[in-house]
Design a protein around this motif. Structure first.
Motif, PDB file in Angstrom:
ATOM      1  N   PHE A  70       0.829  -1.199   0.000  1.00  0.00           N
ATOM      2  CA  PHE A  70       0.000   0.000   0.000  1.00  0.00           C
ATOM      3  C   PHE A  70       0.867   1.255   0.000  1.00  0.00           C
ATOM      4  O   PHE A  70       0.652   2.174  -0.796  1.00  0.00           O
ATOM      5  CB  PHE A  70      -0.929   0.011   1.217  1.00  0.00           C
ATOM      6  CG  PHE A  70      -1.686   1.300   1.375  1.00  0.00           C
ATOM      7  CD1 PHE A  70      -2.780   1.576   0.584  1.00  0.00           C
ATOM      8  CD2 PHE A  70      -1.285   2.235   2.315  1.00  0.00           C
ATOM      9  CE1 PHE A  70      -3.472   2.771   0.715  1.00  0.00           C
ATOM     10  CE2 PHE A  70      -1.970   3.430   2.460  1.00  0.00           C
ATOM     11  CZ  PHE A  70      -3.061   3.702   1.653  1.00  0.00           C
ATOM     12  N   LEU A  71       1.880   1.275   0.871  1.00  0.00           N
ATOM     13  CA  LEU A  71       2.731   2.459   0.978  1.00  0.00           C
ATOM     14  C   LEU A  71       3.584   2.676  -0.267  1.00  0.00           C
ATOM     15  O   LEU A  71       3.961   3.801  -0.578  1.00  0.00           O
ATOM     16  CB  LEU A  71       3.622   2.357   2.221  1.00  0.00           C
ATOM     17  CG  LEU A  71       2.870   2.418   3.557  1.00  0.00           C
ATOM     18  CD1 LEU A  71       3.831   2.182   4.713  1.00  0.00           C
ATOM     19  CD2 LEU A  71       2.135   3.735   3.723  1.00  0.00           C
ATOM     20  N   ALA A  72       3.877   1.626  -0.992  1.00  0.00           N
ATOM     21  CA  ALA A  72       4.667   1.746  -2.211  1.00  0.00           C
ATOM     22  C   ALA A  72       3.826   2.165  -3.408  1.00  0.00           C
ATOM     23  O   ALA A  72       4.367   2.502  -4.460  1.00  0.00           O
ATOM     24  CB  ALA A  72       5.352   0.411  -2.521  1.00  0.00           C
ATOM     25  N   GLY A  73       2.515   2.178  -3.231  1.00  0.00           N
ATOM     26  CA  GLY A  73       1.612   2.503  -4.324  1.00  0.00           C
ATOM     27  C   GLY A  73       1.637   3.976  -4.665  1.00  0.00           C
ATOM     28  O   GLY A  73       2.418   4.751  -4.113  1.00  0.00           O
ATOM     29  N   PRO A  74       0.771   4.382  -5.571  1.00  0.00           N
ATOM     30  CA  PRO A  74       0.746   5.790  -5.967  1.00  0.00           C
ATOM     31  C   PRO A  74       0.341   6.674  -4.790  1.00  0.00           C
ATOM     32  O   PRO A  74      -0.438   6.261  -3.924  1.00  0.00           O
ATOM     33  CB  PRO A  74      -0.323   5.834  -7.067  1.00  0.00           C
ATOM     34  CG  PRO A  74      -1.133   4.606  -6.877  1.00  0.00           C
ATOM     35  CD  PRO A  74      -0.243   3.595  -6.232  1.00  0.00           C
ATOM     36  N   PRO A  75       0.897   7.872  -4.733  1.00  0.00           N
ATOM     37  CA  PRO A  75       0.576   8.763  -3.610  1.00  0.00           C
ATOM     38  C   PRO A  75      -0.881   9.216  -3.659  1.00  0.00           C
ATOM     39  O   PRO A  75      -1.479   9.303  -4.727  1.00  0.00           O
ATOM     40  CB  PRO A  75       1.525   9.941  -3.807  1.00  0.00           C
ATOM     41  CG  PRO A  75       1.848   9.934  -5.261  1.00  0.00           C
ATOM     42  CD  PRO A  75       1.802   8.490  -5.689  1.00  0.00           C
ATOM     43  N   LEU A  76      -1.432   9.472  -2.500  1.00  0.00           N
ATOM     44  CA  LEU A  76      -2.779  10.024  -2.413  1.00  0.00           C
ATOM     45  C   LEU A  76      -2.648  11.539  -2.423  1.00  0.00           C
ATOM     46  O   LEU A  76      -1.977  12.116  -1.578  1.00  0.00           O
ATOM     47  CB  LEU A  76      -3.464   9.555  -1.119  1.00  0.00           C
ATOM     48  CG  LEU A  76      -3.587   8.050  -0.957  1.00  0.00           C
ATOM     49  CD1 LEU A  76      -4.170   7.718   0.416  1.00  0.00           C
ATOM     50  CD2 LEU A  76      -4.468   7.474  -2.046  1.00  0.00           C
ATOM     51  N   HIS A  77      -3.261  12.184  -3.390  1.00  0.00           N
ATOM     52  CA  HIS A  77      -3.127  13.628  -3.548  1.00  0.00           C
ATOM     53  C   HIS A  77      -4.215  14.340  -2.738  1.00  0.00           C
ATOM     54  O   HIS A  77      -5.254  14.699  -3.263  1.00  0.00           O
ATOM     55  CB  HIS A  77      -3.205  13.995  -5.030  1.00  0.00           C
ATOM     56  CG  HIS A  77      -2.132  13.346  -5.842  1.00  0.00           C
ATOM     57  ND1 HIS A  77      -0.809  13.707  -5.774  1.00  0.00           N
ATOM     58  CD2 HIS A  77      -2.172  12.318  -6.717  1.00  0.00           C
ATOM     59  CE1 HIS A  77      -0.090  12.963  -6.573  1.00  0.00           C
ATOM     60  NE2 HIS A  77      -0.894  12.101  -7.161  1.00  0.00           N
ATOM     61  N   VAL A  78      -3.939  14.533  -1.468  1.00  0.00           N
ATOM     62  CA  VAL A  78      -4.907  15.200  -0.596  1.00  0.00           C
ATOM     63  C   VAL A  78      -4.438  16.593  -0.183  1.00  0.00           C
ATOM     64  O   VAL A  78      -5.203  17.347   0.398  1.00  0.00           O
ATOM     65  CB  VAL A  78      -5.209  14.363   0.673  1.00  0.00           C
ATOM     66  CG1 VAL A  78      -5.891  13.064   0.311  1.00  0.00           C
ATOM     67  CG2 VAL A  78      -3.962  14.128   1.476  1.00  0.00           C
ATOM     68  N   LEU A  79      -3.191  16.934  -0.465  1.00  0.00           N
ATOM     69  CA  LEU A  79      -2.675  18.248  -0.084  1.00  0.00           C
ATOM     70  C   LEU A  79      -3.030  19.270  -1.153  1.00  0.00           C
ATOM     71  O   LEU A  79      -3.099  18.968  -2.337  1.00  0.00           O
ATOM     72  CB  LEU A  79      -1.154  18.189   0.092  1.00  0.00           C
ATOM     73  CG  LEU A  79      -0.632  17.152   1.091  1.00  0.00           C
ATOM     74  CD1 LEU A  79       0.889  17.208   1.158  1.00  0.00           C
ATOM     75  CD2 LEU A  79      -1.238  17.336   2.459  1.00  0.00           C
ATOM     76  N   ASP A  80      -3.236  20.509  -0.712  1.00  0.00           N
ATOM     77  CA  ASP A  80      -3.537  21.567  -1.676  1.00  0.00           C
ATOM     78  C   ASP A  80      -2.241  22.088  -2.295  1.00  0.00           C
ATOM     79  O   ASP A  80      -1.152  21.579  -2.022  1.00  0.00           O
ATOM     80  CB  ASP A  80      -4.364  22.684  -1.025  1.00  0.00           C
ATOM     81  CG  ASP A  80      -3.606  23.464   0.050  1.00  0.00           C
ATOM     82  OD1 ASP A  80      -2.368  23.322   0.150  1.00  0.00           O
ATOM     83  OD2 ASP A  80      -4.259  24.225   0.784  1.00  0.00           O
ATOM     84  N   GLU A  81      -2.358  23.129  -3.113  1.00  0.00           N
ATOM     85  CA  GLU A  81      -1.179  23.654  -3.819  1.00  0.00           C
ATOM     86  C   GLU A  81      -0.118  24.223  -2.876  1.00  0.00           C
ATOM     87  O   GLU A  81       1.035  24.373  -3.261  1.00  0.00           O
ATOM     88  CB  GLU A  81      -1.600  24.713  -4.863  1.00  0.00           C
ATOM     89  CG  GLU A  81      -2.334  25.915  -4.300  1.00  0.00           C
ATOM     90  CD  GLU A  81      -3.834  25.676  -4.124  1.00  0.00           C
ATOM     91  OE1 GLU A  81      -4.488  26.565  -3.578  1.00  0.00           O
ATOM     92  OE2 GLU A  81      -4.345  24.620  -4.518  1.00  0.00           O
TER      93      GLU A  81
END
Length: 77
Positions: free
Chosen positions: A52-63
């Protein structure tokens, strides 16, 4: 372990026996490993977490690199 009856063509059985012998394995072990390669094996909790941790990042942060606040996450839109 459970015993399973498998039906296959004579020619396939002969090739499987030869391949198992070449690998120094019983036919039973050879077939079990072939099935495991096909369907996979259960992951340990650690393996699942690492995958799971090696997977694609979760884009939850703003700019600006900030995470949404609780109110922003649960706001009714």
């Amino acid at each position: 372990m459970k015993n399973v009856t498998v039906t296959m063509d004579e020619a396939l059985l002969k090739r499987a026996r030869i391949a198992a012998a070449r690998d120094g394995k019983s036919l039973s072990r050879f077939v079990a490993e072939a099935v495991e390669q096909r369907v996979g094996r259960p992951l340990s909790q650690r393996e699942a977490l690492e995958r799971f941790l090696a997977g694609p990042p979760l884009h939850v942060l703003d700019e600006n690199g900030k995470a949404p606040t609780h109110d922003q996450m649960y706001a009714d839109d």
